[in-house]
Design a protein around this motif. Structure first.
Motif, PDB file in Angstrom:
ATOM      1  N   ARG A   1       0.810  -1.144  -0.043  1.00 55.49           N
ATOM      2  CA  ARG A   1       0.004   0.168   0.002  1.00 55.49           C
ATOM      3  C   ARG A   1       0.765   1.221   0.022  1.00 55.49           C
ATOM      4  NH1 ARG A   1      -2.718  -1.302   4.318  1.00 55.49           N
ATOM      5  NH2 ARG A   1      -4.502  -2.221   3.061  1.00 55.49           N
ATOM      6  N   GLN A   2       1.900   1.248   0.893  1.00 57.00           N
ATOM      7  CA  GLN A   2       2.755   2.590   0.953  1.00 57.00           C
ATOM      8  C   GLN A   2       3.811   2.626  -0.310  1.00 57.00           C
ATOM      9  OE1 GLN A   2       4.466   3.776   4.556  1.00 57.00           O
ATOM     10  NE2 GLN A   2       3.044   2.804   5.751  1.00 57.00           N
ATOM     11  N   LEU A   3       4.247   1.617  -0.726  1.00 60.23           N
ATOM     12  CA  LEU A   3       4.787   1.567  -2.073  1.00 60.23           C
ATOM     13  C   LEU A   3       3.937   2.122  -3.135  1.00 60.23           C
ATOM     14  CD1 LEU A   3       6.880  -1.759  -1.930  1.00 60.23           C
ATOM     15  CD2 LEU A   3       7.651   0.404  -1.710  1.00 60.23           C
ATOM     16  N   ALA A   4       2.968   1.775  -3.381  1.00 60.51           N
ATOM     17  CA  ALA A   4       1.791   2.498  -4.242  1.00 60.51           C
ATOM     18  C   ALA A   4       1.675   3.944  -4.235  1.00 60.51           C
ATOM     19  CB  ALA A   4       0.711   1.707  -4.318  1.00 60.51           C
ATOM     20  N   SER A   5       1.607   4.416  -2.588  1.00 61.24           N
ATOM     21  CA  SER A   5       1.051   5.827  -2.391  1.00 61.24           C
ATOM     22  C   SER A   5       2.332   6.751  -2.506  1.00 61.24           C
ATOM     23  CB  SER A   5       0.586   5.884  -1.071  1.00 61.24           C
ATOM     24  OG  SER A   5       1.461   5.379  -0.180  1.00 61.24           O
ATOM     25  N   HIS A   6       3.593   6.020  -2.380  1.00 59.21           N
ATOM     26  CA  HIS A   6       4.865   6.998  -2.425  1.00 59.21           C
ATOM     27  C   HIS A   6       4.990   7.032  -3.988  1.00 59.21           C
ATOM     28  CE1 HIS A   6       6.789   5.910   1.696  1.00 59.21           C
ATOM     29  NE2 HIS A   6       5.508   6.526   1.665  1.00 59.21           N
ATOM     30  N   HIS A   7       4.497   6.400  -4.898  1.00 55.68           N
ATOM     31  CA  HIS A   7       4.664   6.683  -6.635  1.00 55.68           C
ATOM     32  C   HIS A   7       6.294   6.183  -6.607  1.00 55.68           C
ATOM     33  CE1 HIS A   7       0.820   8.469  -6.579  1.00 55.68           C
ATOM     34  NE2 HIS A   7       1.167   9.169  -5.581  1.00 55.68           N
ATOM     35  N   LEU A   8       6.508   5.234  -6.423  1.00 57.92           N
ATOM     36  CA  LEU A   8       7.766   4.770  -6.567  1.00 57.92           C
ATOM     37  C   LEU A   8       7.756   4.273  -8.111  1.00 57.92           C
ATOM     38  CD1 LEU A   8       9.255   3.023  -3.268  1.00 57.92           C
ATOM     39  CD2 LEU A   8       9.719   5.234  -4.161  1.00 57.92           C
ATOM     40  N   ASN A   9       8.894   4.138  -8.996  1.00 60.89           N
ATOM     41  CA  ASN A   9       8.957   3.261 -10.182  1.00 60.89           C
ATOM     42  C   ASN A   9       9.072   1.763  -9.628  1.00 60.89           C
ATOM     43  OD1 ASN A   9      11.779   2.189 -10.305  1.00 60.89           O
ATOM     44  ND2 ASN A   9      11.978   4.468 -10.421  1.00 60.89           N
ATOM     45  N   ASP A  10       8.571   0.982 -10.932  1.00 60.27           N
ATOM     46  CA  ASP A  10       8.458  -0.621 -10.548  1.00 60.27           C
ATOM     47  C   ASP A  10       9.483  -1.109 -10.058  1.00 60.27           C
ATOM     48  OD1 ASP A  10       5.717  -0.342 -11.085  1.00 60.27           O
ATOM     49  OD2 ASP A  10       5.834  -1.125 -13.067  1.00 60.27           O
ATOM     50  N   GLU A  11      10.880  -0.660 -10.717  1.00 59.37           N
ATOM     51  CA  GLU A  11      11.941  -1.336 -10.376  1.00 59.37           C
ATOM     52  C   GLU A  11      12.480  -0.856  -9.131  1.00 59.37           C
ATOM     53  OE1 GLU A  11      16.571  -1.354 -12.268  1.00 59.37           O
ATOM     54  OE2 GLU A  11      15.527   0.130 -12.895  1.00 59.37           O
ATOM     55  N   GLU A  12      12.363   0.222  -8.459  1.00 59.57           N
ATOM     56  CA  GLU A  12      12.553   0.498  -7.203  1.00 59.57           C
ATOM     57  C   GLU A  12      11.723  -0.269  -6.103  1.00 59.57           C
ATOM     58  OE1 GLU A  12      14.022   4.489  -4.575  1.00 59.57           O
ATOM     59  OE2 GLU A  12      12.636   4.674  -6.101  1.00 59.57           O
ATOM     60  N   ALA A  13      10.420  -0.238  -6.606  1.00 64.86           N
ATOM     61  CA  ALA A  13       9.874  -0.965  -5.675  1.00 64.86           C
ATOM     62  C   ALA A  13      10.103  -2.503  -5.558  1.00 64.86           C
ATOM     63  CB  ALA A  13       8.173  -0.861  -5.910  1.00 64.86           C
ATOM     64  N   TYR A  14      10.237  -3.157  -6.654  1.00 63.74           N
ATOM     65  CA  TYR A  14      10.867  -4.508  -6.932  1.00 63.74           C
ATOM     66  C   TYR A  14      11.928  -4.772  -5.834  1.00 63.74           C
ATOM     67  CZ  TYR A  14      12.967  -8.739  -8.846  1.00 63.74           C
ATOM     68  OH  TYR A  14      13.377 -10.013  -8.718  1.00 63.74           O
ATOM     69  N   TRP A  15      13.051  -3.898  -5.929  1.00 59.56           N
ATOM     70  CA  TRP A  15      14.033  -4.302  -5.216  1.00 59.56           C
ATOM     71  C   TRP A  15      14.013  -4.089  -3.783  1.00 59.56           C
ATOM     72  CZ3 TRP A  15      17.502  -7.323  -7.128  1.00 59.56           C
ATOM     73  CH2 TRP A  15      17.670  -7.391  -8.683  1.00 59.56           C
ATOM     74  N   ILE A  16      13.105  -3.224  -3.387  1.00 58.58           N
ATOM     75  CA  ILE A  16      12.722  -3.006  -1.986  1.00 58.58           C
ATOM     76  C   ILE A  16      12.139  -4.420  -1.643  1.00 58.58           C
ATOM     77  CG2 ILE A  16      11.091  -2.053  -0.195  1.00 58.58           C
ATOM     78  CD1 ILE A  16      11.750   0.633  -1.975  1.00 58.58           C
ATOM     79  N   LEU A  17      11.073  -4.921  -2.154  1.00 57.27           N
ATOM     80  CA  LEU A  17      10.314  -6.170  -2.023  1.00 57.27           C
ATOM     81  C   LEU A  17      11.340  -7.300  -1.891  1.00 57.27           C
ATOM     82  CD1 LEU A  17       7.121  -5.644  -3.853  1.00 57.27           C
ATOM     83  CD2 LEU A  17       7.281  -5.554  -1.426  1.00 57.27           C
ATOM     84  N   TRP A  18      12.322  -7.304  -3.067  1.00 54.26           N
ATOM     85  CA  TRP A  18      13.411  -8.550  -3.175  1.00 54.26           C
ATOM     86  C   TRP A  18      14.240  -8.297  -1.917  1.00 54.26           C
ATOM     87  CZ3 TRP A  18      18.437  -9.122  -3.223  1.00 54.26           C
ATOM     88  CH2 TRP A  18      19.098 -10.131  -3.679  1.00 54.26           C
ATOM     89  N   THR A  19      14.652  -7.239  -1.762  1.00 48.63           N
ATOM     90  CA  THR A  19      15.512  -7.445  -0.329  1.00 48.63           C
ATOM     91  C   THR A  19      14.970  -7.711   0.634  1.00 48.63           C
ATOM     92  OG1 THR A  19      16.478  -5.156  -1.186  1.00 48.63           O
ATOM     93  CG2 THR A  19      16.982  -5.694   1.098  1.00 48.63           C
TER      94      THR A  19
END
Length: 266
Positions: A235-253
């Motif tokens: 939810r917060q990753l979506a609301s922060h308007h991060l690009n898909d790549e940055e959101a992916y690596w946060i989740l991956w980590t």
């Protein structure tokens, strides 16, 4: 803990003699002594208010202003280095109890207590101290070749997992995730060389702090807290308007190691 007589002491003397006794003591002992005392009953309502006011003041001083939560992580690192690092039942019980007491402070504080002890403010400081010091502990354990890295972090990871689980179960997952996202973003920026435009897994794996971030989710051990954290993270990753790549690596980590090792996580 002192009742009326404490008000008769000059502020300078109080800080040098009385307050310093608590500030210089191990935060693990301060928590065990002060937090349960908030539930004690005094002879009168006035005595109870004075008693609790002093405890709340000391908790703010020791845990928030003096960064006592970070000191607890350092204390566990010290104990692991000078013992075998193995989590025996007594140590596990002690750490779980300590985390429970720490997370109960906002609930035990009086109505009208300092805003520093409200759930939003208190948990923000606790989580921030916890994550910052645990990252540093990962660097220290990686640099010290005399100790098994996993054993050196065992108590730290258990404490982190227990505290974060309690914070989540007490309805403050949003506060937890709001601290997690910027810290992991900063970590990922450290992992990438200035001349690189894309991230690959090896870049992250070779940075000592990653050892901590890879194991945070496994440290939680409470499936309900993990689910709540995951939902809030998305939810917060979506609301922060991060690009898909940055959101992916946060989740991956956060989730990659857990997904590989734990079937229920997949």
């Amino acid at each position: 803990i002192a009742l009326k007589w404490l008000r008769q002491i000059h502020n300078t003397v109080r800080k040098e003699v009385y307050d310093s006794f608590f500030v210089r003591g191990p935060p693990t002992e301060v928590i065990q002594a002060l937090v349960p005392a908030l539930s004690q009953n005094e002879n009168s309502k006035e005595d109870h208010n004075i008693f609790c006011l002093n405890i709340e003041r000391l908790l703010i001083l020791c845990l928030l202003e003096n960064k006592g939560v970070g000191q607890i992580v350092a204390e566990f690192m010290f104990l692991n280095k000078h013992n075998d690092g193995v989590l025996n039942p007594d140590r596990t019980t002690f750490i779980s109890r300590l985390a429970q007491l720490l997370a109960s402070v906002p609930d035990k504080a009086r109505m009208g207590a300092s805003s520093a002890l409200t759930a939003s403010s208190f948990f923000k400081s606790v989580v921030s101290q916890l994550l910052v010091r645990a990252e540093e502990a990962a660097i220290e354990s990686s640099a010290n070749k005399e100790f098994n890295e996993q054993d050196a972090l065992s108590s730290v990871l258990l404490f982190v997992g227990e505290v974060l689980s309690h914070v989540s179960r007490r309805g403050s997952t949003g506060i937890l995730v709001a601290e997690l996202i910027p810290m992991i973003r900063n970590h990922l920026q450290r992992c990438v060389a200035p001349d690189c435009k894309t991230i690959i897994p090896d870049m992250i794996k070779h940075v000592p702090q990653s050892r901590f971030w890879f194991t945070v989710i496994e440290a939680l051990r409470d499936q309900h807290s993990i689910e709540r954290l995951t939902e809030e993270m998305l939810r917060q990753l979506a609301s922060h308007h991060l690009n898909d790549e940055e959101a992916y690596w946060i989740l991956w980590t956060l989730f990659n190691q857990s997904i590989m090792h734990i079937a229920v996580m997949r």
